[in-house]
Design a protein around this motif. Structure first.
Motif, PDB file in Angstrom:
ATOM      1  N   GLY A 723      45.874  49.981  15.746  1.00 34.27           N
ATOM      2  CA  GLY A 723      45.745  49.039  14.643  1.00 34.27           C
ATOM      3  C   GLY A 723      46.432  47.716  14.932  1.00 34.27           C
ATOM      4  N   LEU A 724      47.627  47.777  15.498  1.00 35.84           N
ATOM      5  CA  LEU A 724      48.373  46.541  15.795  1.00 35.84           C
ATOM      6  C   LEU A 724      47.677  45.716  16.860  1.00 35.84           C
ATOM      7  N   ILE A 725      47.178  46.365  17.920  1.00 34.79           N
ATOM      8  CA  ILE A 725      46.479  45.613  18.971  1.00 34.79           C
ATOM      9  C   ILE A 725      45.214  44.993  18.409  1.00 34.79           C
ATOM     10  N   GLY A 726      44.440  45.793  17.675  1.00 28.01           N
ATOM     11  CA  GLY A 726      43.204  45.268  17.118  1.00 28.01           C
ATOM     12  C   GLY A 726      43.430  44.139  16.141  1.00 28.01           C
ATOM     13  N   ALA A 727      44.593  44.166  15.446  1.00 26.38           N
ATOM     14  CA  ALA A 727      44.911  43.108  14.496  1.00 26.38           C
ATOM     15  C   ALA A 727      45.562  41.897  15.163  1.00 26.38           C
ATOM     16  N   GLY A 728      45.718  41.963  16.475  1.00 24.72           N
ATOM     17  CA  GLY A 728      46.281  40.826  17.208  1.00 24.72           C
ATOM     18  C   GLY A 728      47.791  40.730  17.140  1.00 24.72           C
ATOM     19  N   GLN A 729      48.487  41.761  16.669  1.00 20.10           N
ATOM     20  CA  GLN A 729      49.955  41.746  16.599  1.00 20.10           C
ATOM     21  C   GLN A 729      50.504  42.280  17.921  1.00 20.10           C
ATOM     22  N   VAL A 730      50.453  41.404  18.935  1.00 19.72           N
ATOM     23  CA  VAL A 730      50.682  41.821  20.309  1.00 19.72           C
ATOM     24  C   VAL A 730      52.097  42.349  20.519  1.00 19.72           C
ATOM     25  N   GLU A 731      53.102  41.621  20.071  1.00 22.42           N
ATOM     26  CA  GLU A 731      54.471  42.026  20.347  1.00 22.42           C
ATOM     27  C   GLU A 731      54.827  43.319  19.620  1.00 22.42           C
ATOM     28  N   SER A 732      54.396  43.434  18.381  1.00 24.38           N
ATOM     29  CA  SER A 732      54.653  44.686  17.650  1.00 24.38           C
ATOM     30  C   SER A 732      53.972  45.854  18.344  1.00 24.38           C
ATOM     31  N   ALA A 733      52.750  45.614  18.826  1.00 23.50           N
ATOM     32  CA  ALA A 733      52.030  46.673  19.528  1.00 23.50           C
ATOM     33  C   ALA A 733      52.759  47.067  20.806  1.00 23.50           C
ATOM     34  N   ALA A 734      53.281  46.079  21.516  1.00 24.26           N
ATOM     35  CA  ALA A 734      54.006  46.373  22.745  1.00 24.26           C
ATOM     36  C   ALA A 734      55.224  47.238  22.450  1.00 24.26           C
ATOM     37  N   GLY A 735      55.911  46.957  21.341  1.00 27.00           N
ATOM     38  CA  GLY A 735      57.068  47.768  20.972  1.00 27.00           C
ATOM     39  C   GLY A 735      56.690  49.201  20.669  1.00 27.00           C
ATOM     40  N   VAL A 736      55.601  49.392  19.943  1.00 22.72           N
ATOM     41  CA  VAL A 736      55.149  50.746  19.611  1.00 22.72           C
ATOM     42  C   VAL A 736      54.736  51.496  20.871  1.00 22.72           C
ATOM     43  N   LEU A 737      54.055  50.813  21.793  1.00 13.95           N
ATOM     44  CA  LEU A 737      53.662  51.473  23.041  1.00 13.95           C
ATOM     45  C   LEU A 737      54.879  51.860  23.865  1.00 13.95           C
ATOM     46  N   ALA A 738      55.909  51.031  23.841  1.00 17.21           N
ATOM     47  CA  ALA A 738      57.135  51.380  24.558  1.00 17.21           C
ATOM     48  C   ALA A 738      57.753  52.642  23.964  1.00 17.21           C
ATOM     49  N   GLN A 739      57.756  52.727  22.636  1.00 19.33           N
ATOM     50  CA  GLN A 739      58.268  53.934  21.990  1.00 19.33           C
ATOM     51  C   GLN A 739      57.431  55.152  22.367  1.00 19.33           C
ATOM     52  N   LEU A 740      56.124  54.963  22.421  1.00 20.44           N
ATOM     53  CA  LEU A 740      55.229  56.060  22.752  1.00 20.44           C
ATOM     54  C   LEU A 740      55.446  56.534  24.179  1.00 20.44           C
ATOM     55  N   ARG A 741      55.604  55.607  25.107  1.00 17.65           N
ATOM     56  CA  ARG A 741      55.842  55.979  26.499  1.00 17.65           C
ATOM     57  C   ARG A 741      57.157  56.734  26.646  1.00 17.65           C
ATOM     58  N   ALA A 742      58.156  56.352  25.850  1.00 12.49           N
ATOM     59  CA  ALA A 742      59.481  56.961  25.970  1.00 12.49           C
ATOM     60  C   ALA A 742      59.483  58.439  25.614  1.00 12.49           C
ATOM     61  N   VAL A 743      58.547  58.861  24.748  1.00 11.75           N
ATOM     62  CA  VAL A 743      58.548  60.257  24.303  1.00 11.75           C
ATOM     63  C   VAL A 743      57.394  61.065  24.869  1.00 11.75           C
ATOM     64  N   SER A 744      56.563  60.449  25.714  1.00  7.27           N
ATOM     65  CA  SER A 744      55.338  61.128  26.152  1.00  7.27           C
ATOM     66  C   SER A 744      55.364  61.485  27.624  1.00  7.27           C
ATOM     67  N   GLY A 745      56.564  61.622  28.199  1.00  9.44           N
ATOM     68  CA  GLY A 745      56.647  61.861  29.630  1.00  9.44           C
ATOM     69  C   GLY A 745      55.861  63.058  30.107  1.00  9.44           C
ATOM     70  N   GLN A 746      55.904  64.191  29.354  1.00  9.87           N
ATOM     71  CA  GLN A 746      55.220  65.409  29.787  1.00  9.87           C
ATOM     72  C   GLN A 746      53.963  65.693  28.974  1.00  9.87           C
TER      73      GLN A 746
END
Length: 966
Positions: A723-746
Motif C-alpha cells: 500500500g505504501l509503495i503504491g501510494a508513493g510513500q517511498v521512505e515509509s515503505a522502505a522502513g516497513v520493508l526493513a522491518q520485514l527483512r529483519a524478521v524474515s530471515g528463515q
C-alpha cells in the motif's frame, strides 16, 4: 384396570396452523429444509399440534426428542434421543492413552448430520425437539451446526418452546435462526367453536352457546385447563343450571380433582409427581406403598391426569402434562414431599438418586454435601462441567458452614463461567465473602464477556491472594495458568512465560490443564522470541502428527501455526490438518478455534485456494455454535483472501465488513489487525493503495505492536508495504520493508515477496537497472513455496522488461506468471498478465488458453474440487459437512453444467481448471527448503492493479501480493 381413559391426544381445531405446516412439508419434500417454531404457554397444545401434524403426514421418518428440566445439565441428552431413534449412538473421542477429552459439539453435530442424511433414503425426515427451553446446551449447539449445514435435504425440524422466544438463552435463539427457511407458529387459546368441539370429543355431550361461552370466558380457551375441567371426575357439569364458578386456575382445577379421588389414588399420583418419570406400574406401586397400584391408578387415568400404556408388558404410567405434575407437587406439604423424595431415592438409579436425597433433607448435612462435592470433582475431570456445577450447587445448599457453602457455590460458578447458566450465578458470586476464589470466578466471567482488561485485574488480585495463603497453592496454580492464557490474547508473551512456567512448576495442575499450559507457554515464547522458539517449546510432541494423542490437539494445532509463521508451509498444513481431523473425530480445541483461520491462510499462500475456501467455511461453521466472537475477525479475514484474489469483490467486502463490525466490539487489539488486513485485501483488489496504507497505518510504528502483532508481521507487513509503495510513500515503505527483512530471515516463502517489493521500490525511485537486478536475483534465488508471491515477482519483472524494450524475456516471465494465475483462477491477475502480454506483441507467440470455467455455484465448485482430488461421496460429505444426498444433488448439477457423464470425466475436467495448456518449464531452485513437499512449492497470489487512481493520484506500479494474518 379398565382400558378406558382420555385419549393420549384429544385434539380439536388448529386448522389454520395445520394448513401452514402442511404447506411447509410440501416444500420439504421437494428438497427444501425448513424449521417450524411452535411457541405457546404451557398446556397450550404445542406437542399435540406437532403430533397431529406428523400423524397426518405419511411417509415421513420421525426422530423425536423431548427435553426435561431435570436433564438440562446432561450433555447431549437430546442428541442421544435423536440418535437412538435412528438406531445410532453418540460418537466418542479416540485416545492413545488415558482419559481423553469430552466429545465436542462440533463433532456430534457432524455425526448427527451424517445420520440424518442416511435417514433420507426413504423420503423426508422430521426432527422434533419438544420443550427447547429445557434442552441441554451441548445438544442445542450440535443441532444448530447440523441444521446450518442442510441445503437440499428434505428435512423439517419442529421445535416447541414456552414463549416468548426472547427469554430463551443465546444458544437456543441461534438454533431458531439456524435454517434460512423458517416459520413461526404462535399458539393461543381455542376459540368458542373449538371449545364446543373439545367438549364433544370428551363425550361431555352437546353444549348450548351459553355453556360454551361460559367455558371460553372462564378458561381463555386454554386446552389443558378445559380438558381438566371436562374430564370424568372433575365435578363440573357445564350444562347444569346455576353453574358453579370455575376454578381460578388450572392448578386449582387439578386440586379439585384430587380432593374427590380416593386416598390411595392421591398417594400414587403424589409419588408419580415426585419421581417425574414414565415408570412401570409395579415399580410405582412399590415406591408409593400401594397395595393394588392398578386399582389405585384407574381413577387418575379416567380423569385424564395420567397416561398409561396397557399394551406394553410393564404397563408404564406417566403424568400427562408438566402443568398437572406441577399442580400435584405444589399441593403437597413440605413434609410430605420430603417423605416421598426419601422413598424415591431408594427406587431410582444412583445417578438420579442424588436429587431426591437432597430434596429429602430438612436440615444441613455436611456428609451428603461432601459426597456431592466428590462426585462433582469426578464429573469435572470427566469433562462434564455443567453436571458437576449442578451437584456442587446442591452441595452448597445443604452445607452447614458458610465457608464450605461459598466455596462450593463459587466452584460451581467457575465451571459455568463459559456457559449461559453462569450469568444467573453472578449475583451470588458478588455477594460471597471476598476471597481468591471469588476474584478468580469474577475474572473468568468477565473474560467470557470479552473484557480482557478487567479479567486481568481480577485474576491478578486472585493470584496475589492465593499465593499469600500456603493452603491455596493448587488454586494459585490454576489462576496463574488461566491468567497466562489471558496474556496470550493481550500479546504479553513475557508475562505468559513467567506465569505459565510457574503454574507448571508447582505440580498442582491436572493433566489436561498442564498440557494446555505448555501450549500457552509456547504461544508466549512465539510472542517473545519468535515461532522457532515456540516450536522448541512444543518439542515434547511426537514429530508424527498421527501419533499425537487427541488430548494434545491444541499443542499439535499451534505447532502447525508456528510452522506457518516460521516459513515452512508443508509441515504447517500437515500439523493443522491433522489437528482439525481430530476435531472432526470429537476432540475439543480448548484454546480456541483459530486453527481454521491459520490453516486457510497457509493453504492460500501455498496455492491451494480451493482448500483454503473449504477450511475458512468450516471455521465459520464451527464459530456459529459457540459464543467466542473474538475469533470471527480471523475467520472472516481467511474467508476474504480467495474471493479478493479471484475478483469476487462483493464476497470479499462482505467478510471485511463483518470482521470490522466484530473487532470494533472487542477489547482485543489483534482482532482489529485482522479486520484491517481484510480491509486491505478489498482495497488491494480495487487497486486502492492509499486504502491499503490507511487500513494498516496504525501498526506502521513498532511501538504500536504487541507480541501477537509482532509475531505475525510476516503476514500483514507485505500488505502494508504494498500500500505504501503504491501510494508513493517511498521512505515509509522502505522502513516497513526493513522491518520485514529483519524478521524474515528463515521465512522462505517471503523471499519472492521481498524481491518483488524491493524491485518495485527501486522502480519508484527511478532506478530501473537496480530494480531489474533485484528481480533477477529474486528469480534465481527465491523459494517457490508461495505461488502468490512468485507470480507477483514474475509479473513485476516482465512488466519492467517490457518497458525497457526487452519484449522476448518479458513475454517469457509474463507467461510463467499467467500460468500460475490460471492455475489459481485469479481473474484480475489473469487480465493484467494478458494486457502486458498483448503489449509485448512477440512474433508468433502461442495463445495461452485454459478450459473455460463453468458457471458453478460455490458449493458445486467445492464438490467438483474434491472429486478432482479423488474423494468418494461419503468422504466429500464428511469434508464439507453436508449430507450424502446433497453431494449427489450437486454432482448431478455439475455433470450437466460441465457436459460430463461420470466421475472420471469430471476429474479430468477439473484437472484442466488447474493446468494451463502449456506447463511451466522445470527449474531447479537452489534455495528450496530441504524436505519441502512438491505441493508446498506451489504458489499463492493476490491482486494487481497497474493503472489505478485514487483521489486523482495515478497508480502506475504493479500491485504487490497481499496475504492475510492470524
Amino acid at each position: 384396570m379398565q382400558d378406558r381413559h382420555v385419549p393420549l391426544d384429544v385434539f380439536v381445531g388448529r386448522a389454520a396452523e395445520l394448513a401452514r405446516v402442511a404447506e411447509v412439508v410440501t416444500r420439504v419434500e421437494a428438497g427444501q429444509p425448513w424449521l417450524v417454531a411452535i411457541e405457546g404457554e404451557l398446556g397450550m397444545g404445542k406437542t399435540a399440534l406437532a403430533r397431529r401434524f406428523l400423524a397426518r403426514a405419511s411417509g415421513i421418518k420421525v426422530l423425536w426428542a423431548r427435553a426435561d428440566q431435570a436433564e438440562a445439565d446432561l450433555d447431549f441428552g437430546i442428541v442421544d434421543q435423536l440418535l437412538r431413534a435412528a438406531g445410532d449412538a453418540l460418537p466418542t473421542v479416540p485416545s492413545t492413552g488415558g482419559a481423553g477429552p469430552a466429545v465436542s459439539s462440533f463433532a456430534v453435530g457432524a455425526h448427527l448430520l451424517e445420520v440424518v442424511g442416511d435417514q433420507q433414503g426413504t423420503g423426508a425426515v422430521a426432527i422434533v425437539l419438544d420443550d427447547l427451553q429445557w434442552a441441554d446446551r451441548r445438544s442445542v449447539e450440535a443441532l444448530t451446526f447440523m441444521l446450518r449445514r442442510l441445503s437440499v435435504d428434505p428435512v423439517v425440524t419442529l421445535v416447541t418452546y414456552r414463549g416468548p422466544s426472547d427469554r430463551l438463552d443465546e444458544a437456543a435463539q441461534r438454533l431458531l435462526r439456524s435454517v434460512e427457511n423458517r416459520m413461526h407458529v404462535q399458539l393461543g387459546g381455542l376459540g368458542p367453536d373449538e371449545v364446543a368441539a373439545l367438549a364433544a370429543a370428551l363425550e361431555v355431550g352437546p353444549l348450548d352457546d351459553e355453556a360454551v361461552q361460559w367455558l371460553y370466558r372462564g378458561t381463555g380457551g386454554h386446552p389443558l385447563y378445559l380438558q381438566t375441567l371436562l374430564s370424568e371426575g372433575s365435578g363440573f357439569d357445564p350444562r347444569a343450571p346455576g353453574r358453579l364458578a370455575l376454578p381460578r386456575s388450572l392448578a386449582a382445577a387439578v386440586a379439585e380433582h384430587l380432593r374427590v379421588l380416593p386416598p390411595e389414588t392421591r398417594g400414587i399420583l403424589e409419588m408419580l409427581s415426585v419421581l417425574n418419570l414414565r415408570l412401570p406400574l409395579v415399580q410405582l406401586g412399590e415406591a408409593a406403598q400401594a397395595g393394588s397400584p392398578g386399582a389405585a391408578i384407574e381413577p387418575a387415568v379416567a380423569a385424564g391426569l395420567v397416561d398409561w400404556w396397557p399394551d406394553e408388558p410393564t404397563c408404564p404410567v406417566q403424568i400427562r402434562h408438566a402443568l398437572v405434575r406441577e399442580a400435584i407437587y405444589a399441593g403437597m406439604t413440605a413434609a410430605r414431599r420430603r417423605e416421598l423424595h426419601a422413598r424415591a431415592a431408594l427406587v431410582v438409579a444412583e445417578s438420579a438418586s442424588w436429587e431426591h436425597r437432597v430434596a429429602a433433607m430438612d436440615r444441613p448435612d455436611e456428609a451428603l454435601a461432601a459426597e456431592l462435592e466428590r462426585l462433582a470433582r469426578e464429573e469435572a475431570a470427566g469433562f462434564r462441567p455443567v453436571l458437576a456445577a449442578t451437584h456442587l450447587r446442591w452441595a452448597a445448599d445443604i452445607s452447614p458452614a458458610r465457608a464450605d457453602r461459598e466455596r462450593r457455590l463459587l466452584t460451581a460458578a467457575l465451571y459455568l463461567a463459559d456457559e449461559t447458566q453462569g450469568v444467573t450465578l453472578r449475583p451470588a458470586v458478588e455477594a460471597a465473602t471476598p476471597s481468591p476464589l471469588r476474584s478468580y470466578v469474577l475474572g473468568a466471567m468477565v473474560e467470557a464477556d470479552g473484557q480482557l482488561g478487567e479479567a486481568e485485574q481480577r485474576y491478578g488480585q486472585a493470584l496475589a491472594e492465593a499465593r499469600a495463603d500456603p493452603g491455596s497453592q493448587p488454586l494459585a496454580a490454576t489462576i496463574a495458568a488461566r491468567l497466562a492464557g489471558t496474556y496470550t490474547l493481550r500479546g504479553e508473551g513475557e508475562k505468559t512465560l513467567t506465569l505459565g512456567q510457574w503454574a507448571l512448576d508447582t505440580g498442582h495442575l491436572a493433566a489436561a490443564a498442564a498440557r494446555q499450559t505448555r501450549t500457552r507457554i509456547a504461544i508466549g515464547a512465539s510472542q517473545v522470541a519468535g515461532p522457532r522458539a515456540a516450536l522448541a517449546a512444543l518439542g515434547h510432541l511426537d514429530a508424527d502428527p498421527a501419533l499425537v494423542d487427541p488430548i494434545d490437539v491444541d499443542g499439535l494445532s499451534w505447532r502447525g501455526i508456528f510452522w506457518l509463521l516460521a516459513g515452512d508451509l508443508g509441515p504447517a498444513v500437515t500439523d493443522m490438518t491433522a489437528g482439525l481431523k481430530m476435531v472432526r473425530q470429537g476432540a475439543t480445541l480448548a484454546l480456541g478455534q483459530r486453527t481454521y483461520g491459520y490453516l486457510a491462510l497457509a493453504q492460500y499462500l501455498a496455492g491451494a485456494w480451493d482448500d483454503a475456501l473449504l477450511t475458512a467455511g468450516q471455521g465459520l461453521s464451527a464459530a456459529a455454535i459457540h459464543p467466542y466472537r473474538h475469533e470471527l475477525p480471523l475467520f472472516h479475514l481467511a474467508a476474504s483472501c480467495v474471493p479478493a484474489g479471484r475478483g469476487a469483490a462483493e464476497e470479499a467486502e462482505r467478510h471485511a465488513r463483518l470482521a470490522e463490525e466484530v473487532a470494533a466490539s472487542l477489547d482485543y487489539g489483534q482482532e482489529r489487525l485482522y479486520a484491517a488486513m481484510a480491509r486491505a485485501l478489498v482495497c488491494q483488489a480495487a487497486g486502492d493503495y492509499l486504502g491499503m496504507a490507511d487500513a494498516l497505518g496504525y501498526w506502521r510504528e513498532d511501538a504500536a505492536l504487541d507480541g501477537r502483532a509482532r509475531r505475525d508481521a510476516i503476514l500483514w507487513r507485505p500488505l502494508l508495504a504494498e500500500g505504501l509503495i503504491g501510494a508513493g510513500q517511498v521512505e515509509s515503505a522502505a522502513g516497513v520493508l526493513a522491518q520485514l527483512r529483519a524478521v524474515s530471515g528463515q521465512v522462505a516463502y517471503l523471499e519472492a515477496a521481498l524481491a518483488w517489493l524491493d524491485g518495485w521500490l527501486a522502480e519508484l525511485r527511478g532506478r530501473p537497472e537496480e530494480a531489474q537486478r533485484i528481480y533477477q536475483r529474486g528469480e534465481d534465488t527465491a523459494s517457490l513455496q508461495s505461488p502468490v508471491y512468485t507470480a507477483r515477482l514474475l509479473l513485476a519483472h516482465g512488466r519492467l522488461l517490457r518497458r525497457m524494450g526487452q519484449r522476448h524475456p518479458a513475454a517469457d516471465r509474463l507467461r510463467r506468471a499467467s500460468d500460475l494465475y490460471l492455475a489459481l483462477r485469479a481473474a484480475p491477475f489473469i487480465a493484467q498478465t494478458d494486457e502486458e502480454l498483448a503489449a509485448c506483441q512477440p512474433p508468433a507467440a502461442p495463445a495461452r488458453t485454459q478450459q473455460p470455467m463453468p458457471a458453478l455455484t460455490s458449493r458445486e465448485t467445492e464438490v467438483a474440487h474434491l472429486v478432482g482430488k479423488g474423494l468418494s461421496n461419503p468422504e466429500i460429505a464428511a469434508e464439507l459437512f453436508i449430507s450424502r444426498k446433497a453431494v449427489e444433488y450437486h454432482l448431478g448439477n455439475i455433470y450437466a453444467k460441465c457436459g460430463v457423464t461420470g466421475r472420471q470425466q469430471l476429474r479430468r475436467f477439473v484437472g484442466q481448471w488447474r493446468q494451463p495448456t502449456a506447463a511451466l518449464p522445470p527449474r531447479v531452485h537452489p534455495h528450496r527448503p530441504t524436505g519441502a513437499s512438491r505441493s508446498s512449492a506451489r504458489v499463492s497470489v493476490l491482486t494487481d492493479g497497474p493503472r489505478c487512481r485514487r483521489n486523482g493520484v495515478p497508480m502506475t506500479a504493479i500491485i504487490p501480493n497481499a496475504m492475510t494474518a492470524t
